[in-house]
Structure formats: structure tokens, C-alpha cells
Design a protein around this motif. Structure first.
Motif, PDB file in Angstrom:
ATOM      1  N   PRO A 142     -14.911  17.450  17.248  1.00  0.00           N
ATOM      2  CA  PRO A 142     -16.195  18.072  17.562  1.00  0.00           C
ATOM      3  C   PRO A 142     -17.266  17.843  16.501  1.00  0.00           C
ATOM      4  CG  PRO A 142     -14.413  19.586  18.082  1.00  0.00           C
ATOM      5  CD  PRO A 142     -13.788  18.415  17.365  1.00  0.00           C
ATOM      6  N   ASP A 143     -16.863  17.620  15.235  1.00  0.00           N
ATOM      7  CA  ASP A 143     -17.844  17.375  14.184  1.00  0.00           C
ATOM      8  C   ASP A 143     -18.296  15.913  14.141  1.00  0.00           C
ATOM      9  OD1 ASP A 143     -15.694  16.012  13.070  1.00  0.00           O
ATOM     10  OD2 ASP A 143     -15.657  17.157  11.208  1.00  0.00           O
ATOM     11  N   GLY A 144     -17.741  15.087  15.035  1.00  0.00           N
ATOM     12  CA  GLY A 144     -18.138  13.684  15.093  1.00  0.00           C
ATOM     13  C   GLY A 144     -17.234  12.734  14.353  1.00  0.00           C
ATOM     14  N   SER A 145     -16.199  13.215  13.681  1.00  0.00           N
ATOM     15  CA  SER A 145     -15.221  12.316  13.063  1.00  0.00           C
ATOM     16  C   SER A 145     -14.497  11.565  14.169  1.00  0.00           C
ATOM     17  CB  SER A 145     -14.210  13.099  12.230  1.00  0.00           C
ATOM     18  OG  SER A 145     -14.848  13.771  11.161  1.00  0.00           O
ATOM     19  N   PHE A 146     -14.472  10.232  14.082  1.00  0.00           N
ATOM     20  CA  PHE A 146     -13.778   9.463  15.108  1.00  0.00           C
ATOM     21  C   PHE A 146     -12.566   8.774  14.498  1.00  0.00           C
ATOM     22  CE2 PHE A 146     -17.568   7.326  13.615  1.00  0.00           C
ATOM     23  CZ  PHE A 146     -17.234   5.999  13.402  1.00  0.00           C
TER      24      PHE A 146
END
Length: 264
Positions: free
Chosen positions: A184-188
């Protein structure tokens, strides 16, 4: 008496589906409906929910077992969210101007982008994905350069130090990349360390980075971090939940949602 749609009945049915899937490796909608004496529509809803929880992965007509450390076989990945990937591919390709240079990494979603690039003109494409080579080869206005290195048999990805050395020889306009999971924080994230290192090299050698993935990847467990919001300029997806949309907004990342008609 417990109602048919009550939480207890649903939980019991989900447990039964998971037990069958773990025993057989895969399940079909029709066989589960017959075994559990419910409608195919109910099973489809169950499988979609279990897939969102990363307990199963949806494929055409059913689902297969997956886990946080093992990715799906590549042929199965191509069938997961195929319609969403097609719409994402079209939206991502529309962001690439004629005359651009670009990297394309391994992944069924990046292959969908490549299919929508075939009408572009004067592109230079550097890729470690032999499937992308097959898609784009033969188009006279698209120059295709293949990174050298070890070819991974399962998905025809080229990975390893030689591939990274080749990529470092270029500085391109766009990197078009996929990932197996996003937080959800954008870490992929992804599953294979060698593949991640190649993707990280691609990101460093591009002026703008476009990450493309479908919403089933949100909150899916994967062990190796590729990067975060600070590393990308565009996120193209079919649907972003409010947490991910907020992370894009906070980082100044352009969010393109195909189910909502475009840029946010």
C-alpha cells in the motif's frame, strides 16, 4: 440455523476450497460448485476473494495454488487478469511517444504493453524479455536490442551480470517495468533476486519509469523489494485502492487507472 450466506458458512467453504486446492494444486469453478453444492457464481466470488487475499491465484476457469515465496508458472501468469493487463498495456503504450528509447523488462504485463507498441514509429527498445523480442521483431520502425546473459527457461527472461552490463551501456527515455506485488505504501516487489537486480539496473538507466501492474498484485506477499514510489514516475493499473492512490499523490507519481478512465 445458520444462514446460507453467513460468515461461518462462507469461512467453512473457503477452508474447503483451500484444502482441495492444496491437495490437487489447482481447482475449477465447475468442479468446486458440484463438490460444495453451490452455484458457479458463488465459487467465482469465493475464488476472487481468496485471490485478493493471496491465498490462491485466479486463472481462466478456476484457480491455482501460490505462496509468498513461489511465483506462478509463466504460462499460468499470462492467464491471470488477462483483460486487465490488456487495458493496462494500451494505457501504458499511449504514454510512450514516437521516437522514444525504452527498456522493457520481464513480465506478462510488460508483454501486453509491447503488443500495443507495434504501431509506434522510430522506437529503440532494449529488453531482457525474449517474449517481447518475438512481439516486436519484424516491425521496420522499431529497433530491438536484446540484453545478453543467461536465459531463464521458465519465462525466457535474460538475467544475471551480463544482462546488467548491457543495460548500463544505455540511458533511455522510459523504462516500462512490471512487478509481482505492491504494498500500500508503493513498495513494489518480486520473487527472484537476479530478476530484481536487473530491474533495479533498468530503473537507474532510465529518465522516466513507468510501473504497470493489475490490482491483484496489491498486498500480495513477495520477498524481494525492487523499489518504491521515489523510483517511478507513472503507475498504470486497472484499479488502485485509496492507500495506494494516496501514496502516488504524496510522491507526485502520475496514477493512471484504466477502470476509471485515465489519469489521476
Amino acid at each position: 440455523m445458520i444462514a446460507v450466506g453467513s460468515a461461518d458458512v462462507v469461512a467453512e467453504r473457503h477452508a474447503a476450497i483451500l484444502a482441495i486446492a492444496r491437495h490437487t494444486g489447482s481447482v475449477t469453478v465447475d468442479s468446486l460448485a458440484e463438490t460444495l453444492s453451490v452455484t458457479p457464481q458463488t465459487i467465482r466470488k469465493d475464488l476472487n476473494l481468496l485471490a485478493r487475499r493471496s491465498m490462491l491465484a485466479r486463472v481462466h476457469g478456476g484457480a491455482v495454488v501460490t505462496s509468498g515465496i513461489d511465483n506462478l508458472a509463466y504460462d499460468e501468469r499470462r492467464t491471470v487478469a488477462a483483460a486487465a493487463k490488456a487495458s493496462i498495456g494500451a494505457a501504458a503504450a499511449a504514454l510512450v511517444p514516437n521516437g522514444a528509447s525504452l527498456f522493457i523488462n520481464i513480465g506478462s504485463t510488460t508483454e501486453a504493453i509491447a503488443r500495443h507498441l507495434i504501431d509506434h514509429r522510430d522506437l529503440m527498445v532494449i529488453t531482457n524479455n525474449l517474449n517481447v523480442v518475438d512481439i516486436l521483431r519484424g516491425h521496420p520502425t522499431i529497433e530491438v536490442i536484446v540484453a545478453g546473459g543467461r536465459v531463464r527457461a521458465g519465462d525466457r527472461a535474460i538475467v544475471g551480470a551480463l544482462a546488467m552490463d548491457c543495460i548500463r551501456a544505455f540511458k533511455v527515455d522510459f523504462a516500462l517495468i512490471g512487478a509481482s506485488a505492491i504494498e500500500p505504501d508503493g513498495s513494489f516487489l518480486d520473487f527472484d533476486l537476479d530478476e530484481v537486480r536487473v530491474s533495479q539496473t533498468i530503473i537507474r538507466q532510465a529518465r522516466q519509469v513507468l510501473l504497470a501492474l493489475d490490482c491483484s498484485k496489491l498486498d500480495r506477499p513477495a520477498p524481494v523489494r525492487i523499489g518504491g514510489m521515489a523510483d517511478i514516475d507513472f503507475l498504470v493499473t486497472d484499479r488502485a485502492d485509496p492507500r495506494l492512490a494516496g501514496a502516488c499523490r504524496d510522491a507526485g507519481v502520475a496514477l493512471v487507472e484504466t477502470l476509471h478512465g485515465g489519469l489521476r
